[in-house]
Design an enzyme around this catalytic site. Structure first.
Site, PDB file in Angstrom:
ATOM      1  N   ASP A   1       0.807  -1.229   0.000  1.00 13.92           N
ATOM      2  CA  ASP A   1       0.000   0.000   0.000  1.00 13.92           C
ATOM      3  C   ASP A   1       0.842   1.282   0.000  1.00 13.92           C
ATOM      4  O   ASP A   1       0.302   2.371   0.212  1.00 13.92           O
ATOM      5  CB  ASP A   1      -0.920   0.006   1.233  1.00 13.92           C
TER       6      ASP A   1
ATOM      7  N   ASP B   1      -1.028   8.727   3.770  1.00 12.05           N
ATOM      8  CA  ASP B   1      -1.302   8.166   5.093  1.00 12.05           C
ATOM      9  C   ASP B   1      -0.105   8.200   6.028  1.00 12.05           C
ATOM     10  O   ASP B   1      -0.269   8.008   7.228  1.00 12.05           O
ATOM     11  CB  ASP B   1      -1.807   6.718   4.944  1.00 12.05           C
TER      12      ASP B   1
ATOM     13  N   HIS C   1     -11.539   6.453   5.848  1.00 10.49           N
ATOM     14  CA  HIS C   1     -10.870   7.597   6.465  1.00 10.49           C
ATOM     15  C   HIS C   1     -11.820   8.803   6.461  1.00 10.49           C
ATOM     16  O   HIS C   1     -12.763   8.852   5.658  1.00 10.49           O
ATOM     17  CB  HIS C   1      -9.628   7.991   5.657  1.00 10.49           C
TER      18      HIS C   1
ATOM     19  N   CYS D   1      -4.994  10.379  -1.380  1.00  9.76           N
ATOM     20  CA  CYS D   1      -4.102   9.356  -0.793  1.00  9.76           C
ATOM     21  C   CYS D   1      -2.778   9.219  -1.527  1.00  9.76           C
ATOM     22  O   CYS D   1      -1.791   8.783  -0.951  1.00  9.76           O
ATOM     23  CB  CYS D   1      -4.724   7.972  -0.842  1.00  9.76           C
TER      24      CYS D   1
HETATM   25  C1  CIR Z   1      -5.317   1.006   2.756  1.00 12.24           C
HETATM   26  O1  CIR Z   1      -6.327   0.335   3.044  1.00 12.24           O
HETATM   27  O2  CIR Z   1      -4.557   1.447   3.611  1.00 12.24           O
HETATM   28  C2  CIR Z   1      -5.035   1.290   1.300  1.00 12.24           C
HETATM   29  N1  CIR Z   1      -5.402   0.158   0.509  1.00 12.24           N
HETATM   30  C3  CIR Z   1      -5.789   2.502   0.836  1.00 12.24           C
HETATM   31  C4  CIR Z   1      -5.378   3.736   1.565  1.00 12.24           C
HETATM   32  C5  CIR Z   1      -6.143   4.935   1.128  1.00 12.24           C
HETATM   33  N2  CIR Z   1      -5.636   6.094   1.758  1.00 12.24           N
HETATM   34  C6  CIR Z   1      -6.356   7.181   2.032  1.00 12.24           C
HETATM   35  O3  CIR Z   1      -7.577   7.164   1.893  1.00 12.24           O
HETATM   36  N3  CIR Z   1      -5.726   8.234   2.547  1.00 12.24           N
END
Ligand code: CIR
Length: 260
Positions: free
Chosen positions: A64, A70, A165, A252
């Protein structure tokens, strides 16, 4: 008053095992080559909007890791490394530190007992809303609040129940205006904002990005595009299907560093 200019952007290329990341979308397996092309398109838009884009190499240890938002919070005064709430993402934050050192003298850290994902951080001018979600806990929110206060920012928490989120369900586009869906449409915490309401069937399009007078939105969400046409921004659409399959939205995929 903040300038609202994004000068530098950090992204990380999707890795080959990108499809092994966490997802609850039920949209099927992403096509890696297509994801790379969509990532190219995303980078190109930032460049067109006048940003310098630092492109980090893929990190095969973390499926990821292309979702760099994040792992850090970036402001004009400091960068703060988060503590990702998913076990498989723990450690990703340390891999972004060197890149951030190019832009910051001050890098702050949370301790291991905290959980906090950057996707849960919604900045509105000098206030930061912190989503308490499956990925961000009150220890993470408390630690982040203390760091932000040190730099003169304020913060408060928002419960997140329906979305992965906070910013999956609500984003700020300036001018006291939020774009929101689901649980954030009638949340009293946001009662003093103008709200551009997004229907449930287009909820993915909530997660858009304002960048230097442009509004970047995911392609294929006609009703939301129409609703955003009056926002005063020039709209640029970007193909995001392969990232949507992995629960990732537009914000993200980047760390957007404000100019001073
Ligand atoms: C996760 O589940 O952590 C990743 N597949 C997707 C993260 C998405 N990030 C975000 O919304 N800031």
């Amino acid at each position: 008053m903040i300038k609202n200019v994004i000068e530098n952007v950090i992204v990380r290329r999707p890795c080959k095992n990108f499809a092994e990341g966490i997802t609850a979308s039920g949209l099927g397996k992403p096509d890696y080559e297509l994801a790379l092309r969509q990532h190219d398109g995303y980078i190109e838009i930032f460049r067109k909007c006048g940003c310098n884009v630092m492109v980090l190499n893929a990190d095969e240890r973390y499926p990821d890791s292309t979702f760099v938002e994040d792992v850090a919070i970036v402001t004009e005064k400091c960068a703060i490394l988060t503590k990702p709430g998913a076990d498989s993402r723990r450690g990703e934050e340390l891999e972004i530190a060197d890149a951030l050192k190019n832009f910051y003298d001050k890098i702050e850290y949370l301790t291991d007992d905290a959980c906090l994902d950057g996707g849960d951080i919604l900045r509105v001018e000098n206030h930061f809303y912190i989503g308490l979600s499956a990925r961000t806990d009150s220890e993470g929110a408390g630690q982040l609040t203390r760091v932000l206060n040190k730099y003169g920012y304020t913060a408060s928490t928002v419960p997140v129940k329906q979305f992965l989120h906070l910013k999956t369900g609500v984003v700020y586009i300036g001018n006291n205006t939020l774009v929101a869906a689901g649980e954030f449409l009638d949340n009293t915490i946001f009662k003093d904002f103008n709200i551009i309401r997004v229907d449930e069937d287009e909820a993915y399009a909530v997660n858009c990005i304002t960048v230097n007078g442009f509004l970047m939105i995911p392609k294929g969400f006609k009703k939301t595009k129409k609703a955003l046409l009056d926002s005063g921004y020039e709209i640029i659409e970007v193909e995001m299907s392969e990232f949507e399959k992995m629960d990732g939205g537009l914000t993200c995929l980047s760390l957007r560093i404000p100019g001073i």
